[in-house]
Structures are given as structure tokens and as C-alpha cells.
Design a protein around this motif. Structure first.
Motif, PDB file in Angstrom:
ATOM      1  N   GLY A  77     -17.383  15.017 -37.630  1.00 53.34           N
ATOM      2  CA  GLY A  77     -18.601  15.700 -38.037  1.00 53.34           C
ATOM      3  C   GLY A  77     -18.251  17.112 -38.466  1.00 53.34           C
ATOM      4  O   GLY A  77     -17.178  17.629 -38.111  1.00 53.34           O
ATOM      5  N   SER A  78     -19.117  17.735 -39.269  1.00 52.17           N
ATOM      6  CA  SER A  78     -18.828  19.122 -39.635  1.00 52.17           C
ATOM      7  C   SER A  78     -19.014  20.030 -38.425  1.00 52.17           C
ATOM      8  O   SER A  78     -18.514  21.146 -38.392  1.00 52.17           O
ATOM      9  CB  SER A  78     -19.696  19.572 -40.805  1.00 52.17           C
ATOM     10  OG  SER A  78     -21.064  19.415 -40.498  1.00 52.17           O
ATOM     11  N   ASN A  79     -19.713  19.539 -37.414  1.00 55.62           N
ATOM     12  CA  ASN A  79     -19.870  20.336 -36.182  1.00 55.62           C
ATOM     13  C   ASN A  79     -18.509  20.668 -35.566  1.00 55.62           C
ATOM     14  O   ASN A  79     -18.328  21.760 -35.038  1.00 55.62           O
ATOM     15  CB  ASN A  79     -20.720  19.576 -35.159  1.00 55.62           C
ATOM     16  CG  ASN A  79     -22.192  19.493 -35.553  1.00 55.62           C
ATOM     17  OD1 ASN A  79     -22.974  18.866 -34.863  1.00 55.62           O
ATOM     18  ND2 ASN A  79     -22.584  20.109 -36.657  1.00 55.62           N
ATOM     19  N   TYR A 103     -30.267  26.741 -38.510  1.00 60.74           N
ATOM     20  CA  TYR A 103     -29.691  25.652 -37.716  1.00 60.74           C
ATOM     21  C   TYR A 103     -29.272  26.188 -36.345  1.00 60.74           C
ATOM     22  O   TYR A 103     -28.369  27.029 -36.250  1.00 60.74           O
ATOM     23  CB  TYR A 103     -28.476  25.135 -38.478  1.00 60.74           C
ATOM     24  CG  TYR A 103     -27.829  23.881 -37.977  1.00 60.74           C
ATOM     25  CD1 TYR A 103     -28.567  22.767 -37.598  1.00 60.74           C
ATOM     26  CD2 TYR A 103     -26.440  23.792 -37.937  1.00 60.74           C
ATOM     27  CE1 TYR A 103     -27.934  21.607 -37.185  1.00 60.74           C
ATOM     28  CE2 TYR A 103     -25.798  22.631 -37.541  1.00 60.74           C
ATOM     29  CZ  TYR A 103     -26.555  21.546 -37.157  1.00 60.74           C
ATOM     30  OH  TYR A 103     -25.923  20.395 -36.760  1.00 60.74           O
ATOM     31  N   CYS A 148     -26.391  29.145 -44.281  1.00 58.59           N
ATOM     32  CA  CYS A 148     -26.696  27.716 -44.320  1.00 58.59           C
ATOM     33  C   CYS A 148     -27.390  27.448 -45.658  1.00 58.59           C
ATOM     34  O   CYS A 148     -28.507  27.893 -45.883  1.00 58.59           O
ATOM     35  CB  CYS A 148     -27.618  27.385 -43.140  1.00 58.59           C
ATOM     36  SG  CYS A 148     -27.815  25.638 -42.822  1.00 58.59           S
ATOM     37  N   ASN A 152     -31.332  24.810 -43.086  1.00 57.42           N
ATOM     38  CA  ASN A 152     -32.061  23.939 -42.172  1.00 57.42           C
ATOM     39  C   ASN A 152     -32.649  24.848 -41.093  1.00 57.42           C
ATOM     40  O   ASN A 152     -31.901  25.640 -40.538  1.00 57.42           O
ATOM     41  CB  ASN A 152     -31.067  22.935 -41.558  1.00 57.42           C
ATOM     42  CG  ASN A 152     -31.729  21.991 -40.576  1.00 57.42           C
ATOM     43  OD1 ASN A 152     -32.945  21.955 -40.442  1.00 57.42           O
ATOM     44  ND2 ASN A 152     -30.920  21.229 -39.871  1.00 57.42           N
ATOM     45  N   ASP A 176     -22.445  26.738 -44.404  1.00 62.47           N
ATOM     46  CA  ASP A 176     -22.724  25.354 -44.012  1.00 62.47           C
ATOM     47  C   ASP A 176     -23.492  24.688 -45.146  1.00 62.47           C
ATOM     48  O   ASP A 176     -24.650  25.005 -45.394  1.00 62.47           O
ATOM     49  CB  ASP A 176     -23.531  25.366 -42.711  1.00 62.47           C
ATOM     50  CG  ASP A 176     -23.759  23.968 -42.147  1.00 62.47           C
ATOM     51  OD1 ASP A 176     -23.805  23.003 -42.944  1.00 62.47           O
ATOM     52  OD2 ASP A 176     -23.911  23.844 -40.922  1.00 62.47           O
ATOM     53  N   ALA A 178     -24.282  21.363 -45.496  1.00 59.80           N
ATOM     54  CA  ALA A 178     -24.553  19.979 -45.086  1.00 59.80           C
ATOM     55  C   ALA A 178     -25.470  19.248 -46.069  1.00 59.80           C
ATOM     56  O   ALA A 178     -25.391  18.038 -46.209  1.00 59.80           O
ATOM     57  CB  ALA A 178     -25.169  19.962 -43.687  1.00 59.80           C
ATOM     58  N   TYR A 179     -26.344  20.009 -46.749  1.00 59.31           N
ATOM     59  CA  TYR A 179     -27.339  19.383 -47.640  1.00 59.31           C
ATOM     60  C   TYR A 179     -27.072  19.690 -49.105  1.00 59.31           C
ATOM     61  O   TYR A 179     -27.970  19.580 -49.938  1.00 59.31           O
ATOM     62  CB  TYR A 179     -28.750  19.846 -47.240  1.00 59.31           C
ATOM     63  CG  TYR A 179     -29.064  19.504 -45.805  1.00 59.31           C
ATOM     64  CD1 TYR A 179     -29.479  18.228 -45.463  1.00 59.31           C
ATOM     65  CD2 TYR A 179     -28.906  20.452 -44.794  1.00 59.31           C
ATOM     66  CE1 TYR A 179     -29.736  17.896 -44.150  1.00 59.31           C
ATOM     67  CE2 TYR A 179     -29.161  20.126 -43.472  1.00 59.31           C
ATOM     68  CZ  TYR A 179     -29.579  18.848 -43.154  1.00 59.31           C
ATOM     69  OH  TYR A 179     -29.828  18.518 -41.849  1.00 59.31           O
ATOM     70  N   THR A 199     -20.499  17.570 -44.859  1.00 60.13           N
ATOM     71  CA  THR A 199     -20.574  16.430 -43.948  1.00 60.13           C
ATOM     72  C   THR A 199     -20.789  15.125 -44.697  1.00 60.13           C
ATOM     73  O   THR A 199     -21.318  15.125 -45.815  1.00 60.13           O
ATOM     74  CB  THR A 199     -21.721  16.649 -42.939  1.00 60.13           C
ATOM     75  OG1 THR A 199     -21.728  15.554 -42.021  1.00 60.13           O
ATOM     76  CG2 THR A 199     -23.080  16.735 -43.629  1.00 60.13           C
ATOM     77  N   SER A 201     -22.593  12.974 -43.050  1.00 57.59           N
ATOM     78  CA  SER A 201     -23.722  12.502 -42.240  1.00 57.59           C
ATOM     79  C   SER A 201     -25.035  12.429 -43.006  1.00 57.59           C
ATOM     80  O   SER A 201     -25.959  11.767 -42.554  1.00 57.59           O
ATOM     81  CB  SER A 201     -23.940  13.427 -41.037  1.00 57.59           C
ATOM     82  OG  SER A 201     -22.805  13.471 -40.213  1.00 57.59           O
ATOM     83  N   LYS A 202     -25.167  13.131 -44.110  1.00 51.55           N
ATOM     84  CA  LYS A 202     -26.466  13.220 -44.760  1.00 51.55           C
ATOM     85  C   LYS A 202     -26.473  12.424 -46.070  1.00 51.55           C
ATOM     86  O   LYS A 202     -26.805  11.257 -46.059  1.00 51.55           O
ATOM     87  CB  LYS A 202     -26.835  14.700 -44.964  1.00 51.55           C
ATOM     88  CG  LYS A 202     -26.749  15.523 -43.672  1.00 51.55           C
ATOM     89  CD  LYS A 202     -27.846  15.216 -42.691  1.00 51.55           C
ATOM     90  CE  LYS A 202     -27.554  15.571 -41.239  1.00 51.55           C
ATOM     91  NZ  LYS A 202     -27.336  16.973 -40.930  1.00 51.55           N
ATOM     92  N   ARG A 210     -19.532   9.996 -37.825  1.00 55.72           N
ATOM     93  CA  ARG A 210     -19.154  11.355 -37.432  1.00 55.72           C
ATOM     94  C   ARG A 210     -17.936  11.864 -38.217  1.00 55.72           C
ATOM     95  O   ARG A 210     -16.823  11.954 -37.694  1.00 55.72           O
ATOM     96  CB  ARG A 210     -18.854  11.453 -35.917  1.00 55.72           C
ATOM     97  CG  ARG A 210     -19.928  10.888 -35.025  1.00 55.72           C
ATOM     98  CD  ARG A 210     -21.254  11.672 -35.103  1.00 55.72           C
ATOM     99  NE  ARG A 210     -21.089  13.068 -34.799  1.00 55.72           N
ATOM    100  CZ  ARG A 210     -21.389  14.052 -35.656  1.00 55.72           C
ATOM    101  NH1 ARG A 210     -21.829  13.803 -36.871  1.00 55.72           N
ATOM    102  NH2 ARG A 210     -21.246  15.293 -35.300  1.00 55.72           N
ATOM    103  N   LEU A 211     -18.175  12.195 -39.471  1.00 57.30           N
ATOM    104  CA  LEU A 211     -17.096  12.726 -40.302  1.00 57.30           C
ATOM    105  C   LEU A 211     -17.607  13.905 -41.128  1.00 57.30           C
ATOM    106  O   LEU A 211     -18.672  13.830 -41.733  1.00 57.30           O
ATOM    107  CB  LEU A 211     -16.555  11.625 -41.234  1.00 57.30           C
ATOM    108  CG  LEU A 211     -15.417  12.026 -42.173  1.00 57.30           C
ATOM    109  CD1 LEU A 211     -14.176  12.454 -41.387  1.00 57.30           C
ATOM    110  CD2 LEU A 211     -15.058  10.865 -43.112  1.00 57.30           C
TER     111      LEU A 211
HETATM  112  C1  PLP Z   1     -27.070  17.751 -39.989  1.00 57.74           C
HETATM  113  C2  PLP Z   1     -26.382  19.051 -40.142  1.00 57.74           C
HETATM  114  C3  PLP Z   1     -24.999  19.101 -40.042  1.00 57.74           C
HETATM  115  C4  PLP Z   1     -24.203  17.858 -39.833  1.00 57.74           C
HETATM  116  O1  PLP Z   1     -23.395  17.901 -38.757  1.00 57.74           O
HETATM  117  P1  PLP Z   1     -22.330  16.721 -38.579  1.00 57.74           P
HETATM  118  O2  PLP Z   1     -21.593  17.132 -37.373  1.00 57.74           O
HETATM  119  O3  PLP Z   1     -21.484  16.734 -39.801  1.00 57.74           O
HETATM  120  O4  PLP Z   1     -23.098  15.451 -38.445  1.00 57.74           O
HETATM  121  C5  PLP Z   1     -24.362  20.320 -40.222  1.00 57.74           C
HETATM  122  N1  PLP Z   1     -25.064  21.426 -40.499  1.00 57.74           N
HETATM  123  C6  PLP Z   1     -26.405  21.408 -40.612  1.00 57.74           C
HETATM  124  C7  PLP Z   1     -27.136  22.637 -40.984  1.00 57.74           C
HETATM  125  C8  PLP Z   1     -27.092  20.222 -40.429  1.00 57.74           C
HETATM  126  O5  PLP Z   1     -28.426  20.203 -40.509  1.00 57.74           O
END
Ligand code: PLP
Length: 340
Positions: A77-79, A103, A148, A152, A176, A178-179, A199, A201-202, A210-211
Motif C-alpha cells: 500500500g502507499s501507506n 487525509y 494531498c 481527501n 500523496d 492516491a486519486y 496506489t 488501491s483506487k 495492498r500495493l
Molecule cells: C486511499 C488513500 C490512500 C491509499 O492507501 P493504500 O495504502 O495505498 O491503500 C493513500 N492516500 C490517500 C489520501 C488515500 O485516500
């Protein structure tokens, strides 16, 4: 007794039919992805550790961004990218800067890293972030500065001038993205002095796997690698990332549909007289009349889950809905209409 850790980051996982609370893709990846991953699974050396450097995947991500593999680190995940960035540029005695509402995990992970967090404010009405605010923020303690884009949970797309303002400071700027796909942001090299996280994930629709990854200066990536656990990225994940990138072109129609549905959903909310903000992501922030917590619960009763953000500073009575399938969005609008 250990000192209490900062309060966690959770979106309740309630069992409902319509899940519009964590900004996942409305559908899984294309069938060709599942086929490619199944093939990769058949060829996997289960008894061996994975490629520790994830060389092929880093090269493929780098190609997408126009940089070499030495500028990419793929993570769980990017986390995890954010955690590693904080382990490198942050830590006790250092300060993280965020621009709220944003976020919550950026601040949360910074506190877990022992850092002080300074929160500066976006415009309270339209949530815009000005370069002046960022310049003011980075004139003080600011070892790690989080941007971000799109933001988000507000959906705001800040101008590139805020990146310039942030990187003019002394700290590390983390952007970040992510979107990014829903805002049409190109995948390119990182801006000078910044690390960009993305990410799968989106838009890619594989949150389950989780990548994510970070693109940054090669020197910084080397430091991140030193702080990652050995073999942190399993072989299945590496194969999944490669398969997903092979099919990146086939995501376009899905992303276009989300963007169309976002327009419909926004119009639907405004038709109901609900205050709703423009969004460059795959979710919409809105503020219905009445008490957000009660409306959230009434939606759950109708088996629809959105995100209740009303407890956060600057987001009184605000909820956030993920753009789902056309059917899900209609069901959500019908339910909301009945409730309010
Ligand atoms: C959903 C989201 C992520 C995604 O995190 P992952 O660990 O890659 O799933 C990252 N940053 C923001 C702002 C998000 O909303």
C-alpha cells in the motif's frame, strides 16, 4: 505500562450491501488481470523468498513515470511508503505539516513516528489551499510537508504552485497522489525536492492486494530501502503489480465512467438541496441538512455505508460518499432523499 499510542485510524467495516465509504473502485480489475495473475501464481516459487529488490516491478513503475527503477520503491500500500518516508525524514523532535481538513493518516503516522504535527488550514468555505498558506507553513518547523492531490476528503485539486511553495522550504515534501487518475494528473517524474506516492488501491481496483509506491530522488529511495523490512514485498504482489501495469490502458473506460458518475452524483445531491463540493477524485464531500451522524445511521439501516467525517475540525455535519456503480449511486440518492 507503555504510553498510549495516538488514537487509531479506522473506517468502520459494517456489513452492508452498498459500500461507499473507503473510495474503492466500484468493480474489480478486468478479467485479463485475473488470468495473468493466475498464470503468475502457477509459476511462483513458493518456497523461495521473493526478489528482494522487486526489480521488474520497480522498472515497470519507473517506465510509467519516465524514471529509472532506482527512483521507485514499491510498498505494501502507499501507506507503507508514507511510513518509510517518515522513518527517513521524520522522527522524534521533528515536525510534520498538514493542511486540513485532509487525509487523517498523514498526521496519525507522523505522530506514531514521534513527530509533532502542525495543522494549517485550507479555506473554510471551498477548501482551497493557497501557495501563501504553504509558504507561511514552511517558514517554520517543517521537516515533512504533506500535500494531498487531489485532497481527501474534500476532493479539491490544489494548483501546482503549492508544490513549488512546499519544496521551497527546508523539509521533504510528500505529495500523496492516491486519486491522481480521477483528476487526469499525468504520471511523471517527481517534482524536484518532492516524493510522490501512488496506489493500486483506487483507480486500479486492487485494494485487496495492498500495493502502492513512491517515486523520488534515487538517494532518498536508497534510504527508504534501508528502512524497509527484508523481503517486505511478497512475490504475489510483485506479480499483481506487473499484471496491473500491463493492463493500465484498459482502466481508461472505468475511470471515465467514474468521472461521469461523479458529475451525476454531484448534480443529484445538489438537486436534493444538499451542499456538495466539486471533486477531482472518486468521492464527494457533502453536508446535508440535519445531523450527519443520524443521517449516516439511517443510511446504514438502508444497507448503505458512507463515511461520517462530522467529528473532524472544519467538517461539521459532513459526510463523504464514494462514487459507485450507477445502481449504487441511485440507491444512495434515493435513500438520502427519503431520509432528509
Ligand atoms: C486511499 C488513500 C490512500 C491509499 O492507501 P493504500 O495504502 O495505498 O491503500 C493513500 N492516500 C490517500 C489520501 C488515500 O485516500
Amino acid at each position: 505500562m507503555a504510553e498510549r499510542l495516538p488514537r487509531g485510524y479506522h473506517s468502520p467495516q459494517v456489513d452492508v450491501e452498498v459500500r461507499l465509504n473507503t473510495n474503492e473502485a466500484p468493480a474489480g480489475p478486468p478479467p485479463a488481470f485475473v488470468e495473468a495473475l493466475s498464470r503468475a501464481l502457477g509459476e511462483l516459487n513458493f518456497n523461495r523468498y521473493p526478489d528482494r529488490e522487486a526489480r521488474r516491478l520497480r522498472a515497470a513503475v519507473g517506465e510509467r513515470h519516465g524514471v529509472g527503477p532506482e527512483q521507485v520503491l514499491c510498498t505494501n500500500g502507499s501507506n507503507e511508503s508514507i511510513s518509510l518516508l517518515l522513518a527517513t525524514a521524520g522522527g522524534p523532535g521533528r515536525t510534520a505539516v498538514v493542511f486540513g481538513p485532509t487525509y487523517a493518516l498523514h498526521a496519525h503516522l507522523s505522530r506514531l513516528a514521534g513527530m509533532e504535527v502542525l495543522e494549517f488550514e485550507r479555506d473554510p468555505v471551498d477548501f482551497a489551499l493557497s501557495a501563501e498558506t504553504v509558504t507561511r507553513a514552511v517558514s517554520g518547523p517543517s521537516d515533512v510537508v504533506f500535500l494531498c492531490r487531489p485532497n481527501n476528503p474534500t476532493g479539491t485539486l490544489d494548483g501546482t504552485d503549492v508544490i513549488g511553495a512546499a519544496t521551497a522550504g527546508r523539509g521533504l515534501t510528500v505529495v500523496d497522489e492516491a486519486y491522481a487518475e480521477f483528476a487526469g494528473l499525468p504520471a511523471g517524474p517527481p517534482p524536484a525536492g518532492a516524493a510522490v506516492t501512488r496506489t493500486f488501491s483506487k483507480a486500479f481496483g486492487i485494494a485487496a492486494l495492498r500495493l502502492g509506491y513512491v517515486v523520488a530522488d534515487a538517494d532518498l529511495v536508497e534510504e527508504l530501502v534501508e528502512r524497509a523490512l527484508p523481503y517486505h514485498l511478497d512475490a504475489l504482489k510483485q506479480a499483481a503489480g506487473l499484471a496491473a501495469l500491463e493492463l493500465v490502458g484498459s482502466l481508461e473506460p472505468m475511470i471515465a465512467q467514474v468521472i461521469d458518475e461523479r458529475t451525476e452524483l454531484l448534480a443529484g445531491l445538489r438537486d436534493l438541496g444538499v451542499q456538495a463540493w466539486d471533486s477531482s477524485a472518486n468521492f464527494i464531500l457533502f453536508r446535508p441538512e440535519g445531523t450527519a451522524g443520524e443521517i449516516w445511521a439511517a443510511l446504514v439501516e438502508r444497507s448503505i455505508l458512507v463515511r461520517d467525517l462530522s467529528g473532524l475540525p472544519g467538517l461539521a455535519n459532513c459526510l463523504r460518499v464514494t462514487v459507485g456503480t450507477p445502481e449504487e449511486n441511485l440507491r444512495f440518492l434515493d435513500a438520502l432523499s427519503a431520509i432528509i
